[in-house]
Structure formats: structure tokens, C-alpha cells
Design a protein around this motif. Structure first.
Motif, PDB file in Angstrom:
ATOM      1  N   GLU A  83       0.825  -1.210   0.000  1.00 53.41           N
ATOM      2  CA  GLU A  83       0.000   0.000   0.000  1.00 53.41           C
ATOM      3  C   GLU A  83       0.860   1.262   0.000  1.00 53.41           C
ATOM      4  O   GLU A  83       0.503   2.258  -0.643  1.00 53.41           O
ATOM      5  CB  GLU A  83      -0.943   0.001   1.211  1.00 53.41           C
ATOM      6  N   LYS A 118      -4.112   0.270   4.444  1.00 58.10           N
ATOM      7  CA  LYS A 118      -4.218   1.575   3.790  1.00 58.10           C
ATOM      8  C   LYS A 118      -4.106   2.708   4.807  1.00 58.10           C
ATOM      9  O   LYS A 118      -3.482   3.745   4.547  1.00 58.10           O
ATOM     10  CB  LYS A 118      -5.529   1.670   3.003  1.00 58.10           C
ATOM     11  N   ALA A 131      -7.997   7.379   3.308  1.00 60.39           N
ATOM     12  CA  ALA A 131      -7.885   5.921   3.403  1.00 60.39           C
ATOM     13  C   ALA A 131      -9.227   5.255   3.666  1.00 60.39           C
ATOM     14  O   ALA A 131      -9.478   4.150   3.168  1.00 60.39           O
ATOM     15  CB  ALA A 131      -6.895   5.540   4.502  1.00 60.39           C
ATOM     16  N   ILE A 140      -8.426   3.300  -4.586  1.00 55.65           N
ATOM     17  CA  ILE A 140      -8.852   2.463  -3.464  1.00 55.65           C
ATOM     18  C   ILE A 140     -10.269   1.928  -3.699  1.00 55.65           C
ATOM     19  O   ILE A 140     -10.545   0.735  -3.535  1.00 55.65           O
ATOM     20  CB  ILE A 140      -8.788   3.255  -2.142  1.00 55.65           C
ATOM     21  N   SER A 188     -12.513   3.495   0.905  1.00 55.20           N
ATOM     22  CA  SER A 188     -12.644   2.079   1.270  1.00 55.20           C
ATOM     23  C   SER A 188     -14.099   1.738   1.579  1.00 55.20           C
ATOM     24  O   SER A 188     -14.589   0.664   1.198  1.00 55.20           O
ATOM     25  CB  SER A 188     -11.766   1.764   2.483  1.00 55.20           C
TER      26      SER A 188
END
Length: 247
Positions: free
Chosen positions: A35, A136, A201, A105, A205
Motif C-alpha cells: 500500500e 491503507k 484511506a 482504493i 474504502s
């Protein structure tokens, strides 16, 4: 409004699950390094390019607006430093990264959802959220390094544009950079950066993990992810500025 509150509730439930049943460190270490390579090292080029030239534009525009001869020329360096450190590097770059990193992502996790790879992880007893999201979050702890580089290159670009463009001389520009420097402004910028890194992050996600449908919906989820990540960054930028800089 109810739909937004539902999404916020699911988002916080996701965060809780991310830190449950962590993967073994030997396996997690490999994921974290991957990552870091994808999210941080892979973004060095675009961040450096944009920072250098936007710093130059800020310097030139400041110089072109100094029409009054009584205004000192070192204001060019001062304005460039303030613009780059306070807003451009932490906030503007983060919005750009919402497009680059956030879309990456969302699409990568969304593709895993469409191809049922996430279901396979859960059948094997793996906490899929910890497996996918936690690395992440850890990788984005290195995001301040990108923003520090952005600050340096932005000011360097401003210096080169000002000096070699004939708008200022090196002594005046450097004096402007040093004038009324407040060290807390650097701290403020990096506090914002860490908050933005967490948003970069986790929000993409969330949209990737909970998307439904097929390949077409992956693209839609990436677009929605970019919009909401950008909105969150701008909102938290306002809140943190009020908390940290207002007297």
C-alpha cells in the motif's frame, strides 16, 4: 438526510470492524509495504509536478498584482510561503489525491467485491475489513511526507518563477519567506494532513466495500467516493482552521 445519517453510521461501524481480529503481522507487513508503494510512492510524481508549477503561478500572480511601488517586493516570497504552507499543500493536494488515490482504493476494493474475492476472504475466516482497510490507514501515515515535499517544491517553484521570470530577486524572495514566520503554521498544516490522510484511506474504502452491482457500479462508486472525500476534506479543513487558528 436520513440516508446520509445511515451512511455515517455504517462508516463508523466499518471503522470499528477494521480494528477487530487483526491479521498476523507477518502477512500484514507485506500488505502495508504494498500500500505504501501504491498510495505514497506512486503519487510522488504527480504531487511534485503540480506543487512546483502551482507555487510558480502563485508567485507570478502575486508579483503581477503588486502595482503600488510602496509595497515591498519581499511580499512575493511571503505570500507564496503562506499560500503553499497553509492551504495549497495540505488541502489542495489532498483534494487532488481524493481523485487519484481515492478512486484507486474504491475501484480496487469494488472490483474485489464484484468478483466475490471479499466473500472468499470471509468464508476463510479472515476479517476482510482489517485485511483491506487497515494497511491503507497505516500506509497513509506516511502522507505527511508527500505534503512536506509539496511544501518544499511549491516554495522552490515560486522562487524560480519569481527570480528567473524577472519579478523578484533572490534576496527579496528569501527575505519574504523568512518574514513573520510562525512555526505553528507548519504544525497546523501537518495536523490537517493527518486528518485528511485518514479520510483518504477510509471513505474510499467504505464506498468500495459496500458497493453493489457489477463493473459499471465500480465506476459510479469511484465517482461518488471522490465527491464525498472532497466534501469531507473541505469540511474538516474549515473545522480545523477554526479550532487551530482562530483566536
Amino acid at each position: 438526510m436520513l440516508k446520509i445519517l445511515t451512511h455515517i453510521g455504517k462508516y463508523f461501524l466499518m471503522l470499528k470492524e477494521v480494528f477487530n481480529k487483526p491479521l498476523k503481522w507477518s502477512a500484514m507487513k507485506v500488505l502495508i509495504f504494498k500500500e505504501i508503494d501504491d498510495l505514497i510512492i506512486g503519487s510522488l510524481g504527480i504531487v511534485g509536478f503540480i506543487s512546483f508549477f502551482v507555487g510558480g503561478v502563485v508567485s507570478i500572480q502575486t508579483a503581477l498584482n503588486l502595482t503600488n511601488p510602496l509595497i515591498p517586493r519581499d511580499l512575493i516570497g511571503f505570500a507564496t510561503r503562506q499560500s503553499v504552507i497553509l492551504e495549497f499543500a495540505p488541502t489542495f493536494i489532498s483534494v487532488i489525491m481524493a481523485g487519484k488515490v481515492g478512486s484507486f482504493i474504491t475501484s480496487s476494493i469494488g472490483t474485489m467485491r464484484v468478483t466475490e474475492q471479499i466473500d472468499a476472504l470471509e468464508v476463510m475466516g479472515v476479517n476482510s475489513l482489517n485485511y483491506l482497510v487497515f494497511p491503507k490507514i497505516i500506509a497513509m501515515l506516511f502522507y505527511p511526507f508527500l505534503i512536506g515535499l509539496s511544501m518544499f517544491l511549491g516554495i522552490l517553484g515560486g522562487w524560480m518563477a519569481g527570480v528567473y521570470g524577472g519579478f523578484s530577486n533572490s534576496e527579496d524572495f528569501i527575505r519574504g519567506i523568512q518574514t513573520n514566520f510562525i512555526p505553528f503554521h507548519i504544525t497546523y498544516a501537518f495536523i490537517k494532513t493527518l486528518v485528511f490522510a485518514f479520510l483518504l484511506a477510509t471513505i474510499p474504502s467504505y464506498h468500495g466495500f459496500y458497493m453493489k452491482g457489477g463493473a459499471l457500479e465500480v465506476g459510479k462508486a469511484s465517482t461518488v467516493s471522490f465527491v464525498w472525500t472532497s466534501v469531507a476534506i473541505i469540511l474538516f479543513n474549515y473545522i480545523l482552521t477554526q479550532l487551530l487558528l482562530s483566536k
